[in-house]
Design a protein around this motif. Structure first.
Motif, PDB file in Angstrom:
ATOM      1  N   UNK A  86    -104.866  51.342  25.888  1.00  0.00           N
ATOM      2  CA  UNK A  86    -104.737  50.029  25.258  1.00  0.00           C
ATOM      3  C   UNK A  86    -105.864  49.115  25.723  1.00  0.00           C
ATOM      4  N   UNK A  87    -106.214  49.196  27.007  1.00  0.00           N
ATOM      5  CA  UNK A  87    -107.290  48.361  27.537  1.00  0.00           C
ATOM      6  C   UNK A  87    -108.614  48.676  26.855  1.00  0.00           C
ATOM      7  N   UNK A  88    -108.922  49.961  26.676  1.00  0.00           N
ATOM      8  CA  UNK A  88    -110.177  50.333  26.025  1.00  0.00           C
ATOM      9  C   UNK A  88    -110.231  49.796  24.601  1.00  0.00           C
ATOM     10  N   UNK A  89    -109.113  49.840  23.910  1.00  0.00           N
ATOM     11  CA  UNK A  89    -109.084  49.330  22.541  1.00  0.00           C
ATOM     12  C   UNK A  89    -109.255  47.813  22.518  1.00  0.00           C
ATOM     13  N   UNK A  90    -108.685  47.132  23.516  1.00  0.00           N
ATOM     14  CA  UNK A  90    -108.842  45.679  23.592  1.00  0.00           C
ATOM     15  C   UNK A  90    -110.290  45.309  23.884  1.00  0.00           C
ATOM     16  N   UNK A  91    -110.913  46.006  24.831  1.00  0.00           N
ATOM     17  CA  UNK A  91    -112.308  45.731  25.180  1.00  0.00           C
ATOM     18  C   UNK A  91    -113.221  45.997  23.990  1.00  0.00           C
ATOM     19  N   UNK A 122     -99.234  48.883  30.393  1.00  0.00           N
ATOM     20  CA  UNK A 122     -98.953  47.455  30.399  1.00  0.00           C
ATOM     21  C   UNK A 122     -98.298  47.030  29.099  1.00  0.00           C
ATOM     22  N   UNK A 123     -98.280  45.740  28.884  1.00  0.00           N
ATOM     23  CA  UNK A 123     -97.667  45.180  27.677  1.00  0.00           C
ATOM     24  C   UNK A 123     -98.654  44.194  27.058  1.00  0.00           C
ATOM     25  N   UNK A 124     -98.823  44.273  25.755  1.00  0.00           N
ATOM     26  CA  UNK A 124     -99.769  43.400  25.055  1.00  0.00           C
ATOM     27  C   UNK A 124     -99.002  42.279  24.363  1.00  0.00           C
ATOM     28  N   UNK A 125     -99.479  41.050  24.580  1.00  0.00           N
ATOM     29  CA  UNK A 125     -98.826  39.897  23.949  1.00  0.00           C
ATOM     30  C   UNK A 125     -99.778  39.246  22.951  1.00  0.00           C
ATOM     31  N   UNK A 126     -99.290  39.076  21.738  1.00  0.00           N
ATOM     32  CA  UNK A 126    -100.005  38.318  20.704  1.00  0.00           C
ATOM     33  C   UNK A 126     -99.336  36.954  20.641  1.00  0.00           C
ATOM     34  N   UNK A 127    -100.058  35.917  21.044  1.00  0.00           N
ATOM     35  CA  UNK A 127     -99.448  34.583  21.142  1.00  0.00           C
ATOM     36  C   UNK A 127    -100.159  33.590  20.235  1.00  0.00           C
ATOM     37  N   UNK A 128     -99.351  32.869  19.455  1.00  0.00           N
ATOM     38  CA  UNK A 128     -99.835  31.748  18.662  1.00  0.00           C
ATOM     39  C   UNK A 128     -99.300  30.469  19.305  1.00  0.00           C
ATOM     40  N   UNK A 167     -95.444  37.792  20.165  1.00  0.00           N
ATOM     41  CA  UNK A 167     -95.055  39.142  19.767  1.00  0.00           C
ATOM     42  C   UNK A 167     -95.516  40.082  20.876  1.00  0.00           C
ATOM     43  N   UNK A 168     -94.559  40.721  21.529  1.00  0.00           N
ATOM     44  CA  UNK A 168     -94.862  41.627  22.628  1.00  0.00           C
ATOM     45  C   UNK A 168     -94.928  43.060  22.104  1.00  0.00           C
ATOM     46  N   UNK A 169     -96.059  43.716  22.373  1.00  0.00           N
ATOM     47  CA  UNK A 169     -96.245  45.103  21.971  1.00  0.00           C
ATOM     48  C   UNK A 169     -95.861  45.999  23.146  1.00  0.00           C
ATOM     49  N   UNK A 170     -94.906  46.863  22.922  1.00  0.00           N
ATOM     50  CA  UNK A 170     -94.498  47.829  23.937  1.00  0.00           C
ATOM     51  C   UNK A 170     -95.073  49.201  23.606  1.00  0.00           C
ATOM     52  N   UNK A 171     -95.400  49.954  24.650  1.00  0.00           N
ATOM     53  CA  UNK A 171     -95.997  51.276  24.476  1.00  0.00           C
ATOM     54  C   UNK A 171     -95.168  52.312  25.227  1.00  0.00           C
ATOM     55  N   UNK A 172     -95.273  53.548  24.771  1.00  0.00           N
ATOM     56  CA  UNK A 172     -94.454  54.612  25.356  1.00  0.00           C
ATOM     57  C   UNK A 172     -94.793  54.858  26.818  1.00  0.00           C
ATOM     58  N   UNK A 182    -103.302  41.260  27.611  1.00  0.00           N
ATOM     59  CA  UNK A 182    -102.802  42.541  28.101  1.00  0.00           C
ATOM     60  C   UNK A 182    -102.328  42.324  29.524  1.00  0.00           C
ATOM     61  N   UNK A 183    -101.034  42.476  29.724  1.00  0.00           N
ATOM     62  CA  UNK A 183    -100.412  42.183  31.010  1.00  0.00           C
ATOM     63  C   UNK A 183    -100.127  43.496  31.715  1.00  0.00           C
ATOM     64  N   UNK A 184    -100.773  43.693  32.852  1.00  0.00           N
ATOM     65  CA  UNK A 184    -100.570  44.917  33.607  1.00  0.00           C
ATOM     66  C   UNK A 184     -99.259  44.887  34.368  1.00  0.00           C
ATOM     67  N   UNK A 185     -98.816  46.032  34.849  1.00  0.00           N
ATOM     68  CA  UNK A 185     -97.591  46.074  35.656  1.00  0.00           C
ATOM     69  C   UNK A 185     -97.724  45.177  36.879  1.00  0.00           C
ATOM     70  N   UNK A 186     -96.649  44.460  37.215  1.00  0.00           N
ATOM     71  CA  UNK A 186     -96.683  43.518  38.330  1.00  0.00           C
ATOM     72  C   UNK A 186     -96.391  44.219  39.650  1.00  0.00           C
ATOM     73  N   UNK A 187     -97.058  43.741  40.696  1.00  0.00           N
ATOM     74  CA  UNK A 187     -96.721  44.147  42.057  1.00  0.00           C
ATOM     75  C   UNK A 187     -95.969  42.978  42.674  1.00  0.00           C
ATOM     76  N   UNK A 188     -94.740  43.204  43.083  1.00  0.00           N
ATOM     77  CA  UNK A 188     -93.857  42.109  43.443  1.00  0.00           C
ATOM     78  C   UNK A 188     -93.537  42.096  44.931  1.00  0.00           C
ATOM     79  N   UNK A 189     -93.318  40.888  45.415  1.00  0.00           N
ATOM     80  CA  UNK A 189     -92.789  40.687  46.749  1.00  0.00           C
ATOM     81  C   UNK A 189     -91.706  39.636  46.647  1.00  0.00           C
TER      82      UNK A 189
END
Length: 343
Positions: free
Chosen positions: A132-137, A194-200, A184-189, A219-226
């Motif tokens: 997804x990142x390559x397609x976005x770039x 990550x998850x792609x958000x199309x925001x207006x 609109x959040x795009x989910x992938x298998x 494009x929101x990558x997986x979060x590292x949480x504490x």
């Protein structure tokens, strides 16, 4: 040449506009003049370059041939002939092709090289389709940012007390914004994509009018949480890009496994609370289900700073009338219940 003649006729609604002789002149003599090359080429005259082609008029698509008017030869070339009818090419007095045989290029080698380029392009596209990142770039205009923030959300039964509390002197408002956000959040298998958000974003003015708008992809990558008691420290990478095409285009381009729409009205304040800046978002969801949330965020740069801000964020929730028993640390898209909407 043919297209130029047809477009002129269609636009002017006049079948006599740009006759064949004029169209051919546009491609030769007039074209050279437009490029300031009229003294060198564009017509066969003494002192000019010998640039010419020979065109076969015997193929069936060139039949019949009318001989009554000499100008029919122009119509024959413009309206009936094809590129494949060219048998010979001369450039500046040198034959480059004779009887459809290339004289200066090895056609077999060119075909091999072309196939190699096709293979490389296929490889690139196959690899790009897997990321997804390559397609976005590949779309251009993207930029990367790494965010570290403390955030917490609280579900509200009534948002009015929050706005009343923000008027109290203990909170200094730096600025306030009003948005309509259509996500609109795009989910992938593959979750690692990550998850792609199309925001207006629609920016709302003091008279409830739309004063500006912005559309972008994130494009929101997986979060590292504490985690803290009521808050969460999120570290995530994001790629931002302007959205210059329609939502339908991006759905077909990225091919998500599912798309989740979320529409909300957001009131945002940047506030100073106990000498610390926080973003306070009052979000009213319109879809998938009407509900109100209070979200508090603050950027941070160290673990100790995050601990300090997490404690202050908890105090700010209480100050604004939120219940610590209703805190939520997940992103909105992760709270969405596909059947019931926002929980």
């Amino acid at each position: 040449i043919r297209l130029a003649a047809f477009v002129a006729k269609a636009v002017s609604n006049d079948p006599t506009a740009v006759p064949a002789s004029t169209a051919l002149s546009m491609a030769t003599r007039l074209g050279a003049a437009a490029l300031h090359l009229g003294a060198l080429t564009g017509s066969l005259e003494p002192g000019k370059r010998a640039d010419l082609i020979l065109v076969a008029i015997t193929p069936a698509h060139n039949a019949p041939r009318f001989r009554r008017d000499a100008h029919n030869a122009y119509a024959q070339i413009v309206y009936a002939s094809k590129a494949s009818d060219v048998t010979d090419v001369m450039v500046n007095g040198k034959w480059l092709m004779r009887d459809r045989q290339l004289l200066t290029l090895n056609e077999a080698e060119l075909l091999v090289q072309a196939q190699e380029y096709a293979r490389r392009i296929d490889t690139f596209l196959i690899e790009r389709e897997q990321s997804v990142l390559s397609k976005l770039v590949a779309l251009g205009g993207s930029s990367e940012e790494e965010s570290f923030e403390v955030q917490v959300k609280v579900k509200l039964d009534d948002p009015a007390p929050v706005q009343e509390a923000l008027r109290r002197p203990e909170v200094k408002i730096v600025y306030q914004r009003h948005y309509h956000q259509h996500d609109n959040y795009f989910n992938f298998s593959d979750p690692s994509q990550g998850r792609l958000r199309y925001r207006e974003d629609e920016f709302i003015g003091p008279k409830e009018e739309v004063v500006n708008s912005r559309v972008r992809l994130t494009l929101i990558g997986p979060a590292r949480e504490g985690g803290f008691r009521h808050d969460v420290l999120l570290s995530r990478s994001r790629y931002l890009a302007p959205a210059t095409n329609s939502l339908r285009f991006y759905r077909e381009y990225f091919k998500p496994t599912s798309v989740v729409p979320i529409d909300k009205v957001r009131l945002r304040w940047l506030v100073n609370f106990r000498d610390t800046e926080f973003y306070v978002n009052l979000d009213h969801f319109e879809t998938p289900k009407p509900v109100d949330y209070l979200e508090i965020k603050s950027r941070t740069w160290s673990r100790s700073d995050a601990e300090h801000k997490a404690q202050l964020a908890t105090e700010l929730i209480t100050f604004l009338g939120g219940s610590l028993r209703k805190t939520e640390t997940r992103d909105y898209i992760e709270i969405v219940d596909k059947k019931k909407g926002i929980r």
